[in-house]
Write a protein that holds these residues in place. Structure first.
Motif, short mmCIF file in Angstrom:
data_model
loop_
_atom_site.label_atom_id
_atom_site.label_comp_id
_atom_site.label_asym_id
_atom_site.label_seq_id
_atom_site.Cartn_x
_atom_site.Cartn_y
_atom_site.Cartn_z
N LYS A 14 5.80 -8.27 -4.40
CA LYS A 14 4.57 -9.08 -4.49
C LYS A 14 3.85 -8.85 -5.82
CE LYS A 14 3.29 -7.28 -0.50
NZ LYS A 14 2.26 -6.36 -0.90
N PRO A 38 -5.58 -3.81 1.74
CA PRO A 38 -6.98 -3.44 1.78
C PRO A 38 -7.41 -2.98 0.39
CG PRO A 38 -5.63 -1.72 2.78
CD PRO A 38 -4.72 -2.86 2.49
N LEU A 52 -4.81 4.63 4.67
CA LEU A 52 -3.41 4.87 4.30
C LEU A 52 -3.03 6.36 4.20
CD1 LEU A 52 -2.85 1.99 1.71
CD2 LEU A 52 -2.23 2.06 4.13
N TYR A 71 -9.41 -2.37 8.43
CA TYR A 71 -8.87 -3.46 7.60
C TYR A 71 -9.89 -4.61 7.52
CZ TYR A 71 -4.14 -1.54 7.21
OH TYR A 71 -3.05 -0.75 6.88
N ASP A 96 -3.03 -9.94 -3.06
CA ASP A 96 -1.89 -9.19 -2.51
C ASP A 96 -2.28 -8.80 -1.08
OD1 ASP A 96 0.05 -7.25 -1.94
OD2 ASP A 96 0.14 -6.58 -4.02
N TYR A 98 -3.54 -10.44 2.95
CA TYR A 98 -4.82 -10.91 3.51
C TYR A 98 -4.65 -10.90 5.03
CZ TYR A 98 -9.26 -13.55 3.23
OH TYR A 98 -10.58 -13.96 3.33
N THR A 102 -2.72 -8.69 8.77
CA THR A 102 -3.32 -8.09 9.98
C THR A 102 -2.61 -8.61 11.23
OG1 THR A 102 -5.38 -8.33 8.74
CG2 THR A 102 -5.54 -7.43 10.97
N PHE A 105 1.04 -6.90 11.09
CA PHE A 105 1.07 -5.44 11.31
C PHE A 105 0.35 -5.05 12.60
CE2 PHE A 105 2.88 -3.41 7.50
CZ PHE A 105 2.95 -4.48 6.63
N GLN A 106 -0.89 -5.54 12.78
CA GLN A 106 -1.66 -5.05 13.92
C GLN A 106 -1.31 -5.76 15.24
OE1 GLN A 106 -3.19 -4.82 10.65
NE2 GLN A 106 -2.63 -2.69 11.02
N ASP A 160 3.02 6.09 2.34
CA ASP A 160 1.72 6.08 3.01
C ASP A 160 1.94 6.01 4.53
OD1 ASP A 160 1.83 3.34 3.89
OD2 ASP A 160 1.17 2.68 1.90
N ILE A 162 1.55 3.79 6.76
CA ILE A 162 2.21 2.61 7.33
C ILE A 162 3.71 2.64 6.97
CG2 ILE A 162 2.16 0.09 7.49
CD1 ILE A 162 -0.51 1.29 8.39
P1 TMP Z 1 0.09 -2.47 0.31
O1 TMP Z 1 0.84 -1.20 0.28
O2 TMP Z 1 0.92 -3.68 0.29
O3 TMP Z 1 -1.00 -2.52 -0.70
O4 TMP Z 1 -0.67 -2.54 1.74
C1 TMP Z 1 -1.12 -1.44 2.39
C2 TMP Z 1 -0.49 -1.31 3.75
O5 TMP Z 1 -1.42 -1.78 4.75
C3 TMP Z 1 0.79 -2.07 3.95
O6 TMP Z 1 1.71 -1.22 4.61
C4 TMP Z 1 0.40 -3.20 4.87
C5 TMP Z 1 -0.77 -2.66 5.65
N1 TMP Z 1 -1.75 -3.66 6.11
C6 TMP Z 1 -2.02 -3.77 7.48
O7 TMP Z 1 -1.42 -3.08 8.30
N2 TMP Z 1 -2.95 -4.67 7.88
C7 TMP Z 1 -3.67 -5.44 7.01
O8 TMP Z 1 -4.53 -6.23 7.42
C8 TMP Z 1 -3.38 -5.31 5.59
C9 TMP Z 1 -4.15 -6.15 4.60
C10 TMP Z 1 -2.41 -4.41 5.19
#
Ligand code: TMP
Length: 218
Positions: A14, A38, A52, A71, A96, A98, A102, A105-106, A160, A162
């Motif tokens: 991304k 986030p 994270l 989030y 990057d 939005y 959510t 992932f959630q 991290d 996640i």
């Molecule tokens: P990133 O590493 O792509 O910057 O995103 C941070 C992590 O957070 C990534 O593993 C995805 C996760 N995430 C969620 O679980 N829920 C959300 O709403 C967002 C925006 C990111």
């Protein structure tokens, strides 16, 4: 002004696509704001680090309900302080991740109820939603390979919280993105993330052109 978001598994590319797209748009005298979730404001970046923190921190892990609210708190601040003001200035916003993250992932991966998360997303967004969501679709295997390479290449970076989740979690995330893209096909551009960045840029620019967004400064 246009609002675009970029979604995909970690390592999908991304940031590279966003950086190249920014350069491409700026060559056309379009002013571009790149941001992320986030995060995206000082307070939201603090919330990001709370979310994270990985298991090495040995601190309390947020419950799924707490996690989603963090989030959303980051998003509400980001919309008010960065995205809405940038759009009001006529800038294009390239974000990057939005709200679609959510949902993936959630809801799909963590198991929260879709109707509740939709409601929280609409609350935090305050009417500001991307017109186009670009999904860089990647298999979980390929995502892991790219992540491992990143961790090996940089001694500072570790996974991290996640990224530490198991492969089946990430498979549900992937399916969560694909499923949302089928719900609103006109709002999503799904690209195979294994293509070269040049090809990804070409396909994205072609989509923007097809939508008539590149003719004049919108
Ligand atoms: P990133 O590493 O792509 O910057 O995103 C941070 C992590 O957070 C990534 O593993 C995805 C996760 N995430 C969620 O679980 N829920 C959300 O709403 C967002 C925006 C990111």
């Amino acid at each position: 002004m246009r609002f675009l978001s970029f979604e995909g598994l970690d390592g999908a590319g991304k940031s590279t696509l966003i950086a190249s797209l920014k350069a491409e748009l700026e060559r056309r005298s379009i002013s571009v704001r790149v941001t992320r979730e986030p995060g995206g404001t000082p307070l939201a970046e603090e919330i990001r680090s709370l979310i994270l923190r990985n298991s090495e921190s040995h601190l309390e892990t947020p419950e799924p309900f707490t996690e989603v609210l963090l989030y959303e708190a980051s998003r509400a601040q980001h919309v008010a302080k960065v995205i809405r003001p940038a759009l009001a200035l006529g800038e294009w916003v390239l974000c990057d991740r939005y709200s679609e993250s959510t949902v993936a992932f959630q809801c799909f991966a963590r198991g929260l109820q879709r109707s509740e998360v939709d409601r929280l997303n609409r609350f935090a967004e305050q009417g500001v939603r991307p017109e186009l969501v670009v999904l860089l679709d990647l298999s979980v295997d390929a995502s892991r390979r790219r992540q491992n390479r990143r961790v090996e290449e940089s001694s500072a970076s570790s996974r991290d919280r996640i990224e530490e989740e198991a492969d089946d979690f990430h498979e549900r995330v992937r399916q969560g993105f694909l499923s949302q893209s089928k719900e609103e096909p006109d709002r999503w551009l799904v690209l195979d993330a294994e293509q070269s960045v040049e090809e990804l840029i070409r396909l994205t620019m072609a989509e923007l052109g097809r939508r008539g967004w590149l003719k004049a400064k919108a």
